[in-house]
Design an enzyme around this catalytic site. Structure first.
Site, PDB file in Angstrom:
ATOM      1  CB  THR A 246      -0.929   0.056   1.231  1.00  0.00           C
ATOM      2  OG1 THR A 246      -0.131   0.120   2.416  1.00  0.00           O
ATOM      3  CG2 THR A 246      -1.844  -1.151   1.282  1.00  0.00           C
ATOM      4  CE  LYS A 537      14.535  33.714 -22.199  1.00  0.00           C
ATOM      5  NZ  LYS A 537      13.837  34.870 -22.729  1.00  0.00           N
TER       6      LYS A 537
END
Length: 830
Positions: A246, A537
């Site tokens: 679990t 950029k």
């Protein structure tokens, strides 16, 4: 006087179930004073989300009956599988046959059961990755989970790094991972499955994935659970996919010394510095504003459970979010009678003004929040976010929801009446004609009869609740004159102007593509530099170019048609070797040194008259730097790898002889060389793009990383202060903020860099946006003393030296307005 303490015992009714709650003032988390009442309130607030992910699974509980204690004296924890003997009879349960015994587990299928678990201090809820089938037996797993657990010397940041590395691998396998900070130490990654594999098969796949991460990043990840191998590394625990294992459920509280939660997160958050676990109050706020961002990782509960029909209570979510003792809103026990056709539009002054649009359907009011109100002209579509169903009595509600309660603020009826239904497809489309009041909001400019379409678009945080509301061009005869006049609607917030749906030059609708976005990072954020490409950029504005049969449409990042603003780019179609293409690029203006200059571009961005544009075109020509190809002759290329798209782009576009349309090549350089080259050229920085990355429209992805030399930040203008001396009658400085969750956070005032012309031009715009109160509450008294407040709809960009200790921008300098962006586009760049 201190506030009254809660009663020690009370009987309540939750979804028709009677529960006795006791010791509500018991402190379960001494470090924060969090009581059992707080725990119950939290689980009520997140019940729909938690139940979705934990429902109809066997629940193992960790209980701290006397509280979690302190580091010096930890509380005693009880680990419990079997359902309690004194559990209410109505709690759903199911048995599992183990090798030598049978366990009977409870299931969290409703709010009443979740409230019972809170009452017995079952703080942690653990479930497997499978649900019970219709016959009550174990089903196959419906999700895969990876538990990223930091070893000694590793922290949450290292877990995030491994998660970001695992994401593209899982996506290449056809799985979409969703991150959850566990609230304890690490991060869980969930992927939805179609239920066609066994637990053993899923475990094997997860194990191979863990081994692959370990092989590629041996200094960071380990797949072996031996403690001796885990120092300074992150264990990729694949074993929790075993049918007998679990994992703590998403949205479960944790039994730590502070009330942290297994909290779903966004990938953008994982890429940010300072990632930390969230406590229960933060998660309650996120659920209220974002909904369930993990929804797509787990399918909804089936309509039938164990062969019995699951009753649908369409008001359970509504009730879980409200306390009838604290709010004047109606909080009925049951839905109303079906068959009505009423509607109501309420003006709601909560954290931000919005309009609640509600249609009666099957005994409830199906509801959407519309930030700008329903559009009153066909040329404008507005965002509508579906919210929880409301009771029918809400149709006549007006009043004040107390501060601190869900939706706190003033509610008034903007319009109401009946509607004629034309089409209703659950979760997809609604078309109806509203018949409002003669003096209602819909009647502004004419009649109150309006025909609308609500169209589900997906997207957003949860991907389930975002819709568009559209005023249909074809209106009833009695409404046509009013819509043609396009009366005035509710005050619009959040944007300066709304564009009409863009069309290609030949009249063909342009493809609505949202550009993929990059995360801010550093050279250290690139884990395997040889697997990335590097581009310069460009200091400009983003542009999606749609070419159809030689005709060009240029769309800004937020969908505004800017084709007429840059006529020199209209020959892009002549440079393309295809009839149809969708390209991604940046529009830039170059200075005398041949460097991109955002200030020069500002002079072009704001122009609208053709004569001005033509004059500026000669003085300040622009260039289009293309760096991606999304579609070619009807073929969607977004699923291809970056390197494949670049190759097709370079073949598809012939560069203009004068360079006004270019495909700048990726740099033939290492990461360090690329950064240094951009610095020497005086550019803003570089873009690093993973060679194998696909194109994710509208997503901010860690597969693209921007590395900048200068600190810049997009900001939202929230007010202004008058100038001194020669500026006494003008704007002296702008007060600016950035998003902080659903609110705004003040980051300072900026006056440097604003020219006299800038200040003169913006003054008139700011006066139109004036409001009486501040749109945020953290402005220092010195800055607020003579401030004039405005609706937060204008976006600009500043350059700054650093952040102060209080999060302000030090030495901010104005760079210019960003009409291509709205406040929701602004991202905090740290």
């Amino acid at each position: 006087m201190p506030p009254p303490r809660p009663a020690r015992q009370q009987t309540v009714t939750v979804e028709g179930r009677t529960l006795r709650l006791s010791n509500l003032d018991k402190v379960l988390y001494p470090a924060t004073g969090t009581t059992k009442a707080d725990v119950l309130a939290y689980y009520a607030a997140v019940a729909p989300q938690l139940i979705r992910h934990a429902g109809h699974r066997p629940v193992t509980r960790k209980r701290w009956v006397h509280g979690v204690g302190t580091p010096e004296e930890p509380g005693q924890v009880f680990f419990q599988k079997n359902i309690d003997d004194n559990a209410p009879a109505w709690v759903a349960r199911n048995a599992i046959q183990h090798k030598d015994h049978v366990n009977v587990y409870p299931m969290v299928d409703d709010l009443a059961t979740l409230t019972w678990l809170g009452q017995i201090a079952a703080i942690e809820i653990h479930v497997p990755q499978w649900r019970f089938g219709p016959d009550g037996g174990k089903g196959d797993p419906d999700r895969l989970v990876l538990d990223l657990d930091p070893g000694p010397g590793a922290e949450l940041a290292e877990c995030a790094e491994v998660a970001l590395l695992a994401r593209p691998i899982l996506q290449d396998m056809g799985l979409e991972p969703f991150p959850v900070t566990s609230g304890s130490k690490g991060i869980h990654l969930y992927c939805a499955l179609d239920g066609r594999q066994t637990s053993d098969q899923v475990s094997a796949v997860a194990h191979e994935l863990a081994r692959a991460l370990e092989a590629d990043h041996p200094d960071l990840a380990v797949s072996d659970m031996k403690k001796a191998l885990r120092s300074g590394k992150v264990l990729v625990d694949w074993s929790q996919n075993n049918a007998n294992k679990t994992t703590v459920s998403p949205y479960s509280l944790r039994g730590r010394f502070e009330p942290t939660v297994a909290a779903p997160r966004t990938w953008e958050e994982l890429a940010e510095q300072g990632l930390a676990h969230l406590d229960f109050r933060e998660v309650m706020q996120r659920v209220e504003s974002l909904g369930d961002i993990l929804a797509d990782a787990t399918a909804p509960l089936p309509a039938t459970i164990s062969g019995a029909t699951r009753p649908e209570d369409r008001l359970s979510t509504y009730r879980s979010m409200r306390d009838a003792a604290k709010t004047p809103e109606p909080v009925p026990e049951a839905v109303g009678p079906a068959g009505g056709n009423s509607f109501v539009i309420q003006e709601h002054h909560a954290r931000r003004l919005h309009y609640d649009f509600r249609l009666e359907r099957d005994g409830v009011l199906v509801s959407w929040a519309i930030p700008k109100g329903p559009p009153l002209t066909p040329s404008r579509n507005h965002l509508a976010v579906q919210t929880e169903d409301h009771p029918l009595d809400y149709g006549s509600f007006e009043g004040t929801i107390p501060k601190g309660e869900y939706g706190g603020g003033e509610v008034s009826i903007w319009d109401a009446g009946t509607y004629e239904l034309e089409k209703w497809r659950d979760g997809k489309e609604v078309i109806c004609t509203l018949h409002g009041r003669p003096d209602g909001g819909l009647a502004r400019g004419g009649t109150g009869i309006r025909r609308y379409a609500l169209i589900h678009t997906g997207g957003g945080a949860s991907g389930k609740s975002n819709w568009l509301i559209h005023l249909m061009k074809e209106q009833p005869a009695e409404a046509r004159n009013a819509t043609a006049d396009g009366g005035s609607g509710p005050e619009e917030v959040g944007t300066v102007e709304e564009p009409e749906a863009p069309t290609a030059a030949g009249g063909t609708p342009a493809r609505p593509v949202r550009p993929m976005l990059a995360t801010l990072g550093s050279q250290q954020a690139i884990p395997d530099p040889d697997q990335w490409a590097y581009e310069m950029k460009w200091d400009g504005v983003r542009c999606i170019a749609v070419v159809e049969n030689g005709q060009v449409t240029l769309l800004s990042r937020n969908g505004i048609d800017t084709t007429s603003t840059y006529p020199e780019l209209g020959d892009l179609g002549d440079l393309l070797s295809a009839e149809r293409a969708v390209l991604d690029g940046e529009i830039v203006a170059l200075n005398a040194k041949g460097r991109p200059d955002f200030g020069l571009l500002q002079k072009r961005m704001k122009l609208t008259h053709s004569a001005e544009i033509e004059g500026a075109r000669r003085k300040t020509p622009v260039r289009l730097m293309l760096f991606d190809l999304l579609e070619l002759d009807g073929n969607d290329l977004t699923g291809l790898q970056y390197c494949q798209r670049r190759e097709l782009l370079e073949k598809a576009v012939d560069e203009a002889e004068d360079g006004h349309v270019q495909v700048p090549p990726a740099l033939d350089a290492t990461l360090d060389e690329a950064v240094e080259a951009s610095r020497q050229l005086g550019l803003e920085g570089i873009m690093a793009k993973r060679l194998t990355s696909d194109y994710q429209p509208g997503a901010r992805s860690s597969s693209w990383v921007k590395i900048k030399h200068l600190h810049t930040q997009e900001v939202v203008v929230v007010g202004w202060r008058p100038g001194k001396g020669s500026r006494a009658s003008k704007v002296g400085s702008l007060l600016v903020a950035v998003p902080d969750g659903v609110d705004l956070r003040y980051v300072g005032r900026v006056g440097s860099g604003l020219t006299e012309r800038d200040l003169a031009e913006v003054g008139a715009r700011l006066k139109k946006l004036a409001r009486k109160t501040a749109p945020l509450d953290d402005v220092p008294g010195a800055d607020a003393s003579d401030a004039q407040w405005v609706r937060p709809s204008l976006v600009g960009e500043v350059q700054y030296s650093e952040h102060t200790g209080t999060g302000r921008l030090r030495h901010p300098v104005w760079r210019g307005w960003r009409p291509d962006k709205t406040p929701s586009d602004v991202v905090v760049e740290l």
